[in-house]
Design a protein around this motif. Structure first.
Motif, short mmCIF file in Angstrom:
data_model
loop_
_atom_site.label_atom_id
_atom_site.label_comp_id
_atom_site.label_asym_id
_atom_site.label_seq_id
_atom_site.Cartn_x
_atom_site.Cartn_y
_atom_site.Cartn_z
N ALA A 106 0.82 -1.20 0.00
CA ALA A 106 0.00 0.00 0.00
C ALA A 106 0.86 1.26 0.00
O ALA A 106 0.45 2.29 -0.53
CB ALA A 106 -0.94 -0.01 1.20
N ASP A 107 2.07 1.19 0.57
CA ASP A 107 2.95 2.36 0.61
C ASP A 107 3.76 2.53 -0.68
O ASP A 107 4.57 3.43 -0.79
CB ASP A 107 3.89 2.30 1.82
CG ASP A 107 4.90 1.16 1.77
OD1 ASP A 107 4.94 0.42 0.77
OD2 ASP A 107 5.65 1.01 2.75
N GLY A 108 3.53 1.65 -1.67
CA GLY A 108 4.18 1.77 -2.97
C GLY A 108 5.45 0.96 -3.13
O GLY A 108 5.97 0.84 -4.24
N HIS A 109 5.98 0.39 -2.05
CA HIS A 109 7.20 -0.41 -2.15
C HIS A 109 6.89 -1.75 -2.81
O HIS A 109 5.90 -2.40 -2.49
CB HIS A 109 7.80 -0.67 -0.76
CG HIS A 109 8.47 0.53 -0.18
ND1 HIS A 109 7.82 1.39 0.68
CD2 HIS A 109 9.72 1.02 -0.34
CE1 HIS A 109 8.65 2.35 1.01
NE2 HIS A 109 9.80 2.16 0.42
N THR A 110 7.77 -2.16 -3.73
CA THR A 110 7.63 -3.45 -4.38
C THR A 110 8.59 -4.44 -3.73
O THR A 110 9.74 -4.10 -3.46
CB THR A 110 7.95 -3.33 -5.89
OG1 THR A 110 7.02 -2.41 -6.47
CG2 THR A 110 7.84 -4.67 -6.59
N GLN A 111 8.09 -5.62 -3.46
CA GLN A 111 8.89 -6.68 -2.85
C GLN A 111 8.68 -7.96 -3.63
O GLN A 111 7.66 -8.14 -4.30
CB GLN A 111 8.48 -6.89 -1.40
CG GLN A 111 8.67 -5.67 -0.52
CD GLN A 111 8.14 -5.89 0.88
OE1 GLN A 111 8.22 -6.98 1.42
NE2 GLN A 111 7.59 -4.85 1.47
N SER A 112 9.63 -8.88 -3.51
CA SER A 112 9.50 -10.17 -4.16
C SER A 112 10.19 -11.24 -3.33
O SER A 112 11.00 -10.92 -2.46
CB SER A 112 10.08 -10.13 -5.58
OG SER A 112 11.45 -9.81 -5.52
N GLY A 113 9.86 -12.47 -3.61
CA GLY A 113 10.47 -13.57 -2.89
C GLY A 113 10.06 -14.90 -3.48
O GLY A 113 9.28 -14.96 -4.45
#
Length: 120
Positions: A106-113
């Protein structure tokens, strides 16, 4: 002079509190289904990743001995704004599978795993 020092200390404390709150506000993986390294039956119908906070979007791709078994890219679960899910095809072989996910919080940060699980 004493009032200036007090004001400076209060301002420093306020900035420190904001920075600390921001640092701990990142969305993290809360759980996956299947769980990491879990063995599940061939009846598996979906793979999910649930996060600690609301997300905007996401995808999951599941691959293994039968190739790609995820049906499409998946996306945010319409029933849970903290989860991404993807349906799984009915044809799959026993073996180890890898789920690779990407999510935009929601804060715009993209993450992956990634995580692995087994189908028996």
């Amino acid at each position: 002079m004493r009032k200036q020092v007090t004001t400076a200390l209060a301002a420093t404390a306020a900035v420190s509190a904001i920075v600390t709150a921001t640092a701990f506000a990142h969305t993290e993986v809360k759980s996956t289904y299947p769980s990491k390294n879990q063995s599940v039956s061939k009846k598996l119908s979906k793979v999910t990743v649930t996060f600690s906070g609301q997300i905007r979007s996401g995808t999951i791709k599941v691959t293994g001995p039968s190739g790609t078994i995820s049906s499409g890219k998946g996306g945010r679960d319409p029933r849970d704004v903290k989860r991404i899910a993807v349906p799984i095809k009915s044809s799959k072989k026993a073996g180890t599978y890898t789920a690779k996910w990407t999510m935009k919080a929601a804060d715009g940060h993209t993450q992956s795993g990634t995580f692995k699980f087994k189908i028996k």
